[in-house]
Design an enzyme around this catalytic site. Structure first.
Site, PDB file in Angstrom:
ATOM      1  CB  CYS A  58     112.705  66.415  65.301  1.00 19.09           C
ATOM      2  SG  CYS A  58     111.895  67.791  64.217  1.00 19.09           S
ATOM      3  CB  CYS A  61     115.323  63.848  63.765  1.00 16.80           C
ATOM      4  SG  CYS A  61     115.749  63.849  62.071  1.00 16.80           S
ATOM      5  CB  CYS A  98     107.566  57.947  50.778  1.00 17.85           C
ATOM      6  SG  CYS A  98     107.206  59.460  51.497  1.00 17.85           S
ATOM      7  NE  ARG A 262     100.539  54.756  54.276  1.00 17.19           N
ATOM      8  CZ  ARG A 262     100.466  53.932  53.055  1.00 17.19           C
ATOM      9  NH1 ARG A 262     100.974  52.772  53.047  1.00 17.19           N
ATOM     10  NH2 ARG A 262      99.464  54.519  52.260  1.00 17.19           N
TER      11      ARG A 262
END
Length: 329
Positions: A58, A61, A98, A262
């Site tokens: 990714c 990331c 989370c 969010r």
């Protein structure tokens, strides 16, 4: 009341996204008030329980093993340490906790057993417990549900067309399959994306189209602005304008009226006034704490001050349509 629809066309969403800014904010604010209390914002905490060393590529990331970033690889945290973090988050006002692990996919091993214990422990605290662990199978999703998992995050990141420009180690279908496995296990779905990765406005519309035409809308839609990290392929990307964030939030609010939208990564660079416009446009959740996985996030005290100035109140756990379906309470 605004109708809930799963048959949006790309053209319709594009028209909403490109409407005049003040009209867009007004329409989104109106829809928001039909389905939610506009003064309520859920405070969530995100903890990286296993950091770095991920085999994926990714482009955004810093946890990908192939990139040279400042992220230090750390093995899976111990259950007690995670529960201690969850307790502190709850004391600071978070109602959703989370846990993120830098895995490509979940494997049925001792590490997954530990995550199951973490889920059980956080659930017993009365918080909504969410995980983001990469791809999961239907049986793994069911195991998480039985442990008390309330929500599972698996972002689409961008449109199907732009996806291969960002990630080549898994497909868009892999993403959608995981969301389907989560839904089948009767776990609340959390799925959104990132803007500012070099995608077009049409790609942003495409991602919102995919989310809004799923058989059921995600209960939670995180909107992230890229935080460019040195050592990643996207390190030179310019910061996305706040108006683009507002367009995404407002459009998401209009086409998915019941979702928690969010305001996620990138918030550290936003002023209180900019965040207030995001709340006006329909955002009703933030992530608190000084870290969002491995990127900076505003401090708890700054958020408390913002809540005071804007007369916002923290949203309670297990509230709304998702709670009726997915709460373990």
């Amino acid at each position: 009341m605004t109708e809930l629809r799963n048959d949006w066309t790309r053209g319709e969403i594009e028209e909403i996204y490109n409407s005049p800014m003040l009209d867009l904010i007004y329409r989104a604010a109106t829809v928001h008030r039909e389905y939610s209390d506009p003064q309520e914002v859920q405070v969530c905490t995100l903890l990286s329980v296993k950091t770095g060393g991920c085999p994926e590529d990714c482009s955004y990331c810093p946890q990908a093993a192939r990139y040279h970033t400042d992220v230090k690889v750390q093995k899976l945290m111990e259950v007690d340490e995670v529960l201690s973090n969850a307790k502190a988050a709850k004391e600071n006002g978070s109602t959703r906790f989370c846990m993120g692990a830098a895995w490509r996919e979940v494997r049925d091993n001792k590490d997954f057993d530990k995550v199951i214990e973490m889920v059980k422990g956080v659930n017993q605290m009365g918080m909504e417990v969410c995980c983001t662990l990469g791809m999961i199978t239907e049986s793994q999703a069911k195991r998480l549900k039985e442990a008390g998992l309330y929500a599972y995050n698996h972002n689409l990141d961008t449109s199907e067309e732009a996806y291969e420009d960002i990630i080549t180690t898994r497909t868009y279908k892999d993403r959608l399959d995981t969301l389907e496995n989560v839904r089948t296990a009767k776990i609340s779905v959390c799925s959104g994306g990132i803007i500012g990765m070099g995608e077009s406005h049409l790609d942003r519309v495409g991602m919102l189209h995919t989310l809004s035409t799923l058989p059921e809308h995600p209960e939670s839609v995180p909107v992230n602005a890229l935080v460019a990290v040195e050592g990643t392929p996207l390190e030179d990307q310019e910061r996305v304008p706040v108006w683009d964030m507002i367009r995404m939030i407002a459009t998401a609010r209009i086409i998915m009226p019941k979702a928690m939208v969010r305001l996620s990564a990138g918030r550290v660079n936003m002023t209180m006034e900019e965040q207030a416009l995001c709340f006006l446009a329909g955002a009703n959740s933030i992530f608190a704490g000084d870290k969002l996985l491995t990127t900076p996030n505003p401090e708890v005290d700054a958020d408390k001050q913002m809540f005071q100035v804007l007369n916002l109140k923290p949203r309670a756990s297990f509230k709304g349509a998702a709670a009726e379906k997915y709460s373990m309470a």
